[in-house]
Design a protein around this motif. Structure first.
Motif, short mmCIF file in Angstrom:
data_model
loop_
_atom_site.label_atom_id
_atom_site.label_comp_id
_atom_site.label_asym_id
_atom_site.label_seq_id
_atom_site.Cartn_x
_atom_site.Cartn_y
_atom_site.Cartn_z
N PRO A 160 1.28 -1.06 -0.58
CA PRO A 160 0.19 -0.44 0.08
C PRO A 160 0.64 1.56 0.04
O PRO A 160 2.05 1.39 0.79
CB PRO A 160 -0.78 -0.81 1.61
N THR A 161 0.23 2.71 -0.84
CA THR A 161 1.02 3.73 -0.79
C THR A 161 0.33 4.41 -0.79
O THR A 161 1.07 6.15 -0.12
CB THR A 161 1.78 3.90 -2.76
N THR A 162 -1.62 4.18 -0.15
CA THR A 162 -1.82 5.48 0.06
C THR A 162 -2.11 5.07 1.94
O THR A 162 -2.51 3.46 1.91
CB THR A 162 -3.16 6.30 0.22
N ALA A 163 -3.05 5.73 2.72
CA ALA A 163 -3.91 4.79 3.99
C ALA A 163 -5.54 4.37 3.21
O ALA A 163 -5.59 3.53 4.29
CB ALA A 163 -4.18 6.20 4.48
N ALA A 164 -5.24 4.63 2.24
CA ALA A 164 -6.79 3.97 1.47
C ALA A 164 -6.39 2.74 1.56
O ALA A 164 -7.55 1.45 1.39
CB ALA A 164 -6.96 5.18 0.00
N HIS A 165 -5.13 2.75 0.62
CA HIS A 165 -4.87 0.79 0.24
C HIS A 165 -5.24 0.32 1.48
O HIS A 165 -5.02 -0.71 1.82
CB HIS A 165 -3.66 1.25 -0.11
N CYS A 166 -4.43 0.84 2.34
CA CYS A 166 -4.24 0.35 4.11
C CYS A 166 -5.95 -0.24 3.95
O CYS A 166 -5.83 -1.48 4.86
CB CYS A 166 -3.57 1.51 4.75
N TYR A 167 -6.67 0.75 4.04
CA TYR A 167 -8.35 0.78 5.25
C TYR A 167 -8.33 -0.80 4.12
O TYR A 167 -9.18 -1.53 5.00
CB TYR A 167 -8.94 1.88 5.07
N ALA A 168 -8.29 -0.54 2.91
CA ALA A 168 -8.92 -1.42 2.25
C ALA A 168 -9.04 -2.78 2.21
O ALA A 168 -9.65 -3.82 2.61
CB ALA A 168 -8.45 -1.09 0.72
N ASP A 169 -7.72 -3.09 3.06
CA ASP A 169 -7.16 -5.10 2.98
C ASP A 169 -7.20 -4.62 4.61
O ASP A 169 -7.35 -5.93 5.27
CB ASP A 169 -5.55 -4.98 2.56
N LEU A 170 -6.84 -3.62 5.49
CA LEU A 170 -7.07 -3.87 7.17
C LEU A 170 -7.89 -3.29 8.13
O LEU A 170 -8.09 -3.94 9.16
CB LEU A 170 -5.75 -3.81 7.09
N SER A 171 -9.05 -2.95 7.22
CA SER A 171 -10.15 -1.88 8.24
C SER A 171 -10.58 -3.83 8.80
O SER A 171 -10.71 -4.69 8.33
CB SER A 171 -11.13 -1.69 7.10
N GLY A 172 -10.48 -3.47 10.43
CA GLY A 172 -11.32 -4.68 11.50
C GLY A 172 -9.79 -5.62 11.96
O GLY A 172 -10.47 -6.27 12.60
N ARG A 173 -8.71 -4.84 11.05
CA ARG A 173 -8.01 -5.50 11.48
C ARG A 173 -6.67 -5.11 12.34
O ARG A 173 -5.38 -5.91 12.95
CB ARG A 173 -7.08 -6.35 10.63
N VAL A 174 -6.63 -3.69 12.27
CA VAL A 174 -5.91 -3.14 12.93
C VAL A 174 -5.89 -2.22 14.04
O VAL A 174 -7.18 -1.64 14.12
CB VAL A 174 -4.75 -2.03 11.79
N ASP A 175 -5.83 -1.74 15.00
CA ASP A 175 -5.87 -0.43 15.89
C ASP A 175 -6.16 0.94 15.65
O ASP A 175 -6.69 1.50 15.00
CB ASP A 175 -5.67 -0.62 17.24
N ILE A 176 -5.20 1.34 14.80
CA ILE A 176 -5.31 2.83 13.90
C ILE A 176 -4.55 2.41 12.85
O ILE A 176 -3.27 2.01 12.49
CB ILE A 176 -4.24 3.90 15.09
N ILE A 177 -4.73 3.55 11.77
CA ILE A 177 -3.97 3.88 10.75
C ILE A 177 -3.68 4.86 10.48
O ILE A 177 -4.54 5.78 10.47
CB ILE A 177 -5.01 3.38 9.61
N LEU A 178 -2.56 5.15 10.52
CA LEU A 178 -1.90 7.04 10.20
C LEU A 178 -2.23 6.87 9.39
O LEU A 178 -1.09 6.82 8.37
CB LEU A 178 -0.75 7.04 11.22
N ASP A 179 -3.17 8.34 8.77
CA ASP A 179 -2.53 8.83 7.28
C ASP A 179 -1.52 9.81 7.21
O ASP A 179 -1.80 10.94 7.71
CB ASP A 179 -4.10 9.82 7.23
N GLY A 180 -0.86 9.63 6.70
CA GLY A 180 0.52 10.79 5.79
C GLY A 180 1.11 10.22 4.93
O GLY A 180 1.77 11.52 4.21
N GLY A 181 -0.45 10.45 4.14
CA GLY A 181 -0.43 11.08 2.35
C GLY A 181 0.69 9.85 1.13
O GLY A 181 0.66 8.56 2.12
#
Ligand code: TXA
Ligand code: MG
Length: 365
Positions: A160-181
């Protein structure tokens, strides 16, 4: 594999360590408590946990669906953090750190006594990186622990190169996603082993073989960098044997000039057929087209490649013909990721050079 209890995932804006200090403190606290925090780095996003906390590390494997025999990179903020993490600091590491840390270079060293087995997947070595992203560095310092972090994708999908990619894969599986652009490099770090007799490049990245050779005359390029390797064969870097960066579509890498490539697309057009090529080629493609940077700028290709692979999946592509990058400098890393996404399917058009070019140029083989 251990099951992961579903988590409530919060996305916190963290583009600046000063302005977003409150978010970083919260994330640091979560790391100290054994939680999982997705963090931006200059290469790709990582899923971070306290590298010294066995249970937190086990949760990383569960969250990603990662095979247990694939070791993690430990991220540090200061050179002195190496104490206890490695058994020995080879001289070459000091030299390389002076030139490339903080930055997109991971160095493998003899493993120190505080590293849990699971981080190293039982190997007697450990991979360490000091990222340059200010948010990653501030987070590691605030947490006060080394942070184990593989790329923040589900195992098998593109990094993943954006926070949206991370959310698509890991939502419900991690506590926090830091969106740094958006990540500025866009491809994972260069992985270099300094634990063997000769320094060995295991994964190409933004620190190029040309740059490494200036400091390491005896650098060896591992076979797995350019060639398909048998899954049963022992490998220096376990990650290399997995079918990585694999989009749902079948990709074929096409080597050739623009005219030959366009003619090839014309011959192969059909339902579900897409082109993956450079920005300037888009207007002329006879099939639907996704682009990944500009032909003569490997940095733009590196930055755009993984999002392009995700866009192809989202658009329902089934057969993708990708125009190959020139495998020089940073282009070698782009080529390495793309040829893996293509499961090593390649065609050469016209007078384009084959594998031999690579062998001669780089001394592979
Ligand atoms: O840019 C990066 O390196 C990103 C960011 C988050 O830092 N991280 C990353 O981690 O790409 P991961 O886990 O997706 O890739 C780590 C690679 C794998 O191929 C793994 O097999 C290899 O490094 N590796 C880790 N420890 C190793 C070791 N002790 N010996 C050999 N290879 C190792
Ligand atoms: Mg990865």
């Amino acid at each position: 594999m251990e099951a992961l209890t579903p988590r409530h995932t919060r996305v916190l804006l963290a583009t600046d360590p000063v302005r977003h200090l409150a978010a970083l403190k919260e994330a640091a606290n979560v790391l100290q408590q054994g939680g999982l925090v997705v963090l931006p780095t200059e290469t790709v996003y990582g899923i971070g946990a306290n590298a010294l906390d066995r249970e937190a590390v086990a949760d990383i494997f569960a969250a990603k669906g990662r095979p247990q025999d694939n070791p993690l990179i430990v991220h540090i903020a200061d050179f002195s953090d190496l104490d206890g993490l490695v058994a020995e600091i080879p001289d070459s590491v000091r030299k390389l750190a002076g030139a490339f840390w903080p930055g997109p270079l991971t160095m493998i060293m003899p493993r120190g006594r505080y590293i849990p087995d699971s981080v190293s997947a039982g190997l007697d070595t450990v991979a360490i990186r000091m990222p340059s992203h200010p948010v990653a560095r501030a987070l590691i310092r605030l947490a006060g622990v080394p942070v184990a972090a593989p790329s923040a994708n589900l195992s098998g999908s593109p990094s993943p190169t954006t926070a949206a990619h991370c959310y698509a894969d890991l939502s419900g599986r991690v506590d926090i996603i830091l969106d740094g652009g958006r990540c500025s490099v866009g491809l994972e770090s260069t992985v270099l082993s300094l634990a063997g007799e000769r320094p060995r490049l295991l994964r190409p990245g933004a620190v190029t073989p040309e740059q490494l050779r200036e400091l390491l005359e005896d650098l060896v390029i591992d076979d797995a960098v350019l060639h398909s390797i048998d899954a049963a064969q022992p490998v220096a870097s376990p990650g290399m044997k997995y079918k990585h960066y694999a989009p749902r579509a079948d990709i074929t890498l096409v080597h050739g000039g623009l005219e030959a490539y366009l003619a090839f697309l014309e011959e192969h057009k059909g339902s579900g057929v897409f082109a993956l090529t450079f920005d300037a080629d888009k207007q002329r493609s006879p099939v639907p087209c996704v682009t990944y940077g500009s032909e003569h700028d490997p940095a733009s290709q590196a930055e755009g490649l993984f999002s392009a692979l995700r866009r192809l999946d989202a658009s329902g592509a089934r057969q993708v013909y990708a125009r190959a990058p020139l495998p020089q400098g940073l282009g070698l890393a782009v080529y390495n990721r793309l040829v893996r996404a293509a499961a090593f399917r390649e065609v050469y058009l016209g007078d384009q050079v084959p594998q031999q070019f690579l062998n001669e140029k780089w001394g592979f083989g």
